[in-house]
Design a protein around this motif. Structure first.
Motif, PDB file in Angstrom:
ATOM      1  N   LEU A  23     -68.449 -44.012 -38.645  1.00  0.00           N
ATOM      2  CA  LEU A  23     -67.502 -44.854 -38.390  1.00  0.00           C
ATOM      3  C   LEU A  23     -67.669 -46.315 -39.042  1.00  0.00           C
ATOM      4  O   LEU A  23     -67.138 -47.070 -39.934  1.00  0.00           O
ATOM      5  CB  LEU A  23     -67.166 -45.514 -37.037  1.00  0.00           C
ATOM      6  CG  LEU A  23     -66.387 -44.329 -36.171  1.00  0.00           C
ATOM      7  CD1 LEU A  23     -66.587 -44.861 -34.657  1.00  0.00           C
ATOM      8  CD2 LEU A  23     -64.941 -44.152 -36.558  1.00  0.00           C
ATOM      9  N   ALA A  24     -69.160 -46.636 -39.075  1.00  0.00           N
ATOM     10  CA  ALA A  24     -69.662 -47.643 -40.035  1.00  0.00           C
ATOM     11  C   ALA A  24     -69.403 -47.435 -41.496  1.00  0.00           C
ATOM     12  O   ALA A  24     -69.375 -48.708 -42.180  1.00  0.00           O
ATOM     13  CB  ALA A  24     -71.346 -47.989 -39.485  1.00  0.00           C
TER      14      ALA A  24
ATOM     15  N   GLU B 176     -62.202 -50.691 -44.150  1.00  0.00           N
ATOM     16  CA  GLU B 176     -61.084 -51.215 -44.090  1.00  0.00           C
ATOM     17  C   GLU B 176     -60.682 -51.118 -42.349  1.00  0.00           C
ATOM     18  O   GLU B 176     -61.130 -50.274 -41.891  1.00  0.00           O
ATOM     19  CB  GLU B 176     -60.048 -50.601 -44.563  1.00  0.00           C
ATOM     20  CG  GLU B 176     -59.758 -49.010 -44.296  1.00  0.00           C
ATOM     21  CD  GLU B 176     -59.176 -48.281 -45.424  1.00  0.00           C
ATOM     22  OE1 GLU B 176     -58.075 -48.214 -44.973  1.00  0.00           O
ATOM     23  OE2 GLU B 176     -59.532 -48.122 -46.497  1.00  0.00           O
ATOM     24  N   PRO B 177     -59.951 -52.166 -41.862  1.00  0.00           N
ATOM     25  CA  PRO B 177     -59.499 -52.095 -40.449  1.00  0.00           C
ATOM     26  C   PRO B 177     -58.775 -50.990 -40.262  1.00  0.00           C
ATOM     27  O   PRO B 177     -57.855 -50.430 -41.169  1.00  0.00           O
ATOM     28  CB  PRO B 177     -58.666 -53.335 -40.392  1.00  0.00           C
ATOM     29  CG  PRO B 177     -58.880 -54.522 -41.625  1.00  0.00           C
ATOM     30  CD  PRO B 177     -59.333 -53.184 -42.854  1.00  0.00           C
ATOM     31  N   VAL B 178     -58.893 -50.255 -39.052  1.00  0.00           N
ATOM     32  CA  VAL B 178     -57.921 -49.280 -38.364  1.00  0.00           C
ATOM     33  C   VAL B 178     -57.535 -49.687 -37.305  1.00  0.00           C
ATOM     34  O   VAL B 178     -58.200 -50.315 -36.316  1.00  0.00           O
ATOM     35  CB  VAL B 178     -58.855 -47.971 -38.343  1.00  0.00           C
ATOM     36  CG1 VAL B 178     -59.482 -47.488 -39.655  1.00  0.00           C
ATOM     37  CG2 VAL B 178     -60.023 -48.167 -37.439  1.00  0.00           C
TER      38      VAL B 178
ATOM     39  N   ASP C 236     -71.002 -47.409 -31.606  1.00  0.00           N
ATOM     40  CA  ASP C 236     -70.480 -46.972 -33.049  1.00  0.00           C
ATOM     41  C   ASP C 236     -68.934 -47.800 -32.984  1.00  0.00           C
ATOM     42  O   ASP C 236     -68.424 -48.366 -33.588  1.00  0.00           O
ATOM     43  CB  ASP C 236     -70.394 -45.681 -33.714  1.00  0.00           C
ATOM     44  CG  ASP C 236     -71.731 -45.168 -33.578  1.00  0.00           C
ATOM     45  OD1 ASP C 236     -72.770 -45.909 -34.041  1.00  0.00           O
ATOM     46  OD2 ASP C 236     -71.957 -43.932 -33.651  1.00  0.00           O
ATOM     47  N   ILE C 237     -68.106 -47.419 -31.967  1.00  0.00           N
ATOM     48  CA  ILE C 237     -66.878 -47.849 -31.794  1.00  0.00           C
ATOM     49  C   ILE C 237     -66.967 -49.465 -31.814  1.00  0.00           C
ATOM     50  O   ILE C 237     -66.089 -50.261 -32.451  1.00  0.00           O
ATOM     51  CB  ILE C 237     -66.078 -47.165 -30.797  1.00  0.00           C
ATOM     52  CG1 ILE C 237     -65.843 -45.685 -31.163  1.00  0.00           C
ATOM     53  CG2 ILE C 237     -64.769 -48.063 -30.594  1.00  0.00           C
ATOM     54  CD1 ILE C 237     -65.464 -44.911 -29.965  1.00  0.00           C
ATOM     55  N   LEU C 238     -67.882 -49.990 -30.875  1.00  0.00           N
ATOM     56  CA  LEU C 238     -68.087 -51.327 -30.392  1.00  0.00           C
ATOM     57  C   LEU C 238     -68.544 -51.873 -31.669  1.00  0.00           C
ATOM     58  O   LEU C 238     -68.221 -53.357 -31.539  1.00  0.00           O
ATOM     59  CB  LEU C 238     -68.730 -51.436 -29.031  1.00  0.00           C
ATOM     60  CG  LEU C 238     -68.076 -50.996 -27.993  1.00  0.00           C
ATOM     61  CD1 LEU C 238     -68.961 -51.235 -26.428  1.00  0.00           C
ATOM     62  CD2 LEU C 238     -66.736 -51.348 -27.461  1.00  0.00           C
ATOM     63  N   ALA C 239     -68.927 -51.584 -32.454  1.00  0.00           N
ATOM     64  CA  ALA C 239     -69.789 -52.332 -33.650  1.00  0.00           C
ATOM     65  C   ALA C 239     -68.828 -52.535 -34.702  1.00  0.00           C
ATOM     66  O   ALA C 239     -68.900 -53.037 -35.564  1.00  0.00           O
ATOM     67  CB  ALA C 239     -70.839 -51.533 -34.047  1.00  0.00           C
ATOM     68  N   MET C 240     -67.439 -51.597 -34.715  1.00  0.00           N
ATOM     69  CA  MET C 240     -66.568 -51.746 -35.605  1.00  0.00           C
ATOM     70  C   MET C 240     -66.163 -53.136 -35.808  1.00  0.00           C
ATOM     71  O   MET C 240     -65.843 -53.830 -34.878  1.00  0.00           O
ATOM     72  CB  MET C 240     -65.292 -50.694 -35.534  1.00  0.00           C
ATOM     73  CG  MET C 240     -65.755 -49.267 -35.510  1.00  0.00           C
ATOM     74  SD  MET C 240     -64.674 -48.150 -35.251  1.00  0.00           S
ATOM     75  CE  MET C 240     -63.526 -48.396 -36.676  1.00  0.00           C
ATOM     76  N   SER C 241     -65.995 -53.435 -37.068  1.00  0.00           N
ATOM     77  CA  SER C 241     -65.281 -55.052 -37.275  1.00  0.00           C
ATOM     78  C   SER C 241     -64.279 -55.021 -38.355  1.00  0.00           C
ATOM     79  O   SER C 241     -64.674 -54.613 -39.496  1.00  0.00           O
ATOM     80  CB  SER C 241     -66.578 -55.887 -37.501  1.00  0.00           C
ATOM     81  OG  SER C 241     -66.082 -57.394 -37.895  1.00  0.00           O
ATOM     82  N   PRO C 242     -63.144 -55.080 -38.035  1.00  0.00           N
ATOM     83  CA  PRO C 242     -62.508 -55.631 -36.884  1.00  0.00           C
ATOM     84  C   PRO C 242     -62.606 -54.109 -35.781  1.00  0.00           C
ATOM     85  O   PRO C 242     -62.422 -53.108 -36.496  1.00  0.00           O
ATOM     86  CB  PRO C 242     -60.932 -55.932 -36.909  1.00  0.00           C
ATOM     87  CG  PRO C 242     -60.734 -55.505 -38.080  1.00  0.00           C
ATOM     88  CD  PRO C 242     -62.046 -55.354 -38.807  1.00  0.00           C
TER      89      PRO C 242
ATOM     90  N   ASP D  92     -62.797 -52.599 -21.101  1.00  0.00           N
ATOM     91  CA  ASP D  92     -63.530 -53.736 -20.787  1.00  0.00           C
ATOM     92  C   ASP D  92     -64.084 -54.759 -22.104  1.00  0.00           C
ATOM     93  O   ASP D  92     -64.116 -55.753 -21.859  1.00  0.00           O
ATOM     94  CB  ASP D  92     -64.926 -53.491 -20.039  1.00  0.00           C
ATOM     95  CG  ASP D  92     -64.759 -53.243 -18.522  1.00  0.00           C
ATOM     96  OD1 ASP D  92     -63.728 -53.235 -18.126  1.00  0.00           O
ATOM     97  OD2 ASP D  92     -65.828 -52.589 -18.203  1.00  0.00           O
ATOM     98  N   ALA D  93     -63.965 -53.956 -23.236  1.00  0.00           N
ATOM     99  CA  ALA D  93     -64.320 -54.677 -24.281  1.00  0.00           C
ATOM    100  C   ALA D  93     -62.878 -55.087 -25.174  1.00  0.00           C
ATOM    101  O   ALA D  93     -62.992 -55.543 -26.231  1.00  0.00           O
ATOM    102  CB  ALA D  93     -65.082 -53.731 -25.552  1.00  0.00           C
ATOM    103  N   GLY D  94     -61.683 -54.517 -24.321  1.00  0.00           N
ATOM    104  CA  GLY D  94     -60.693 -55.059 -24.868  1.00  0.00           C
ATOM    105  C   GLY D  94     -59.915 -54.101 -25.995  1.00  0.00           C
ATOM    106  O   GLY D  94     -58.801 -54.353 -26.595  1.00  0.00           O
ATOM    107  N   ILE D  95     -60.263 -52.731 -25.762  1.00  0.00           N
ATOM    108  CA  ILE D  95     -59.605 -51.804 -26.572  1.00  0.00           C
ATOM    109  C   ILE D  95     -58.907 -50.815 -25.678  1.00  0.00           C
ATOM    110  O   ILE D  95     -59.511 -50.304 -24.798  1.00  0.00           O
ATOM    111  CB  ILE D  95     -60.826 -50.980 -27.353  1.00  0.00           C
ATOM    112  CG1 ILE D  95     -61.639 -51.934 -28.228  1.00  0.00           C
ATOM    113  CG2 ILE D  95     -60.107 -49.777 -28.191  1.00  0.00           C
ATOM    114  CD1 ILE D  95     -62.982 -51.253 -28.845  1.00  0.00           C
ATOM    115  N   ASP D  96     -57.678 -50.671 -26.073  1.00  0.00           N
ATOM    116  CA  ASP D  96     -56.915 -49.738 -25.157  1.00  0.00           C
ATOM    117  C   ASP D  96     -57.224 -48.410 -25.506  1.00  0.00           C
ATOM    118  O   ASP D  96     -57.995 -48.143 -26.376  1.00  0.00           O
ATOM    119  CB  ASP D  96     -55.299 -49.747 -25.806  1.00  0.00           C
ATOM    120  CG  ASP D  96     -54.515 -51.197 -25.130  1.00  0.00           C
ATOM    121  OD1 ASP D  96     -55.318 -51.848 -24.303  1.00  0.00           O
ATOM    122  OD2 ASP D  96     -53.883 -51.723 -25.794  1.00  0.00           O
ATOM    123  N   VAL D  97     -56.999 -47.468 -24.557  1.00  0.00           N
ATOM    124  CA  VAL D  97     -57.481 -46.219 -24.368  1.00  0.00           C
ATOM    125  C   VAL D  97     -56.346 -45.350 -23.990  1.00  0.00           C
ATOM    126  O   VAL D  97     -55.850 -45.694 -22.890  1.00  0.00           O
ATOM    127  CB  VAL D  97     -58.896 -46.011 -23.486  1.00  0.00           C
ATOM    128  CG1 VAL D  97     -59.204 -44.474 -23.568  1.00  0.00           C
ATOM    129  CG2 VAL D  97     -59.799 -46.838 -23.859  1.00  0.00           C
TER     130      VAL D  97
END
Length: 85
Positions: free
Chosen positions: A21-22, A26-28, A46-52, A74-79
């Motif tokens: 993922l790193a 580009e944003p996804v 890896d997912i939490l390190a994505m920016s954005p 909890d990190a603000g990402i919908d699942v």
């Protein structure tokens, strides 16, 4: 944007396959996951390190891991779990 270390060097949907993922430059909006439930936590960092960060992590039909989903929420990402896109 395909990510799969087993297919690096190939192209899918006109895009080169990335190993991680790193490597996405580009944003996804959605990370669509095709991994066994017991392997999901290994991808959490890896997912939490994505920016954005992606807005949604989608787990395909038959894939469910509530601890993984809770950490993303909890990190603000919908699942979305156990659903086919």
């Amino acid at each position: 944007v395909p990510v799969n270390p087993s297919f690096v060097g190939r192209a899918l949907w006109g895009e080169p396959v990335r190993a991680a993922l790193a490597e996405i430059g580009e944003p996804v909006d959605i990370v669509d996951v095709f991994r066994r439930p017991d392997q999901l936590l290994a991808h959490l960092d890896d997912i939490l390190a994505m920016s954005p960060r992606p807005r949604v992590v989608w787990l395909q039909a038959g894939i469910r891991n509530d601890a993984f989903a809770r950490a993303l929420l909890d990190a603000g990402i919908d699942v979305v779990q156990d659903r086919c896109t």
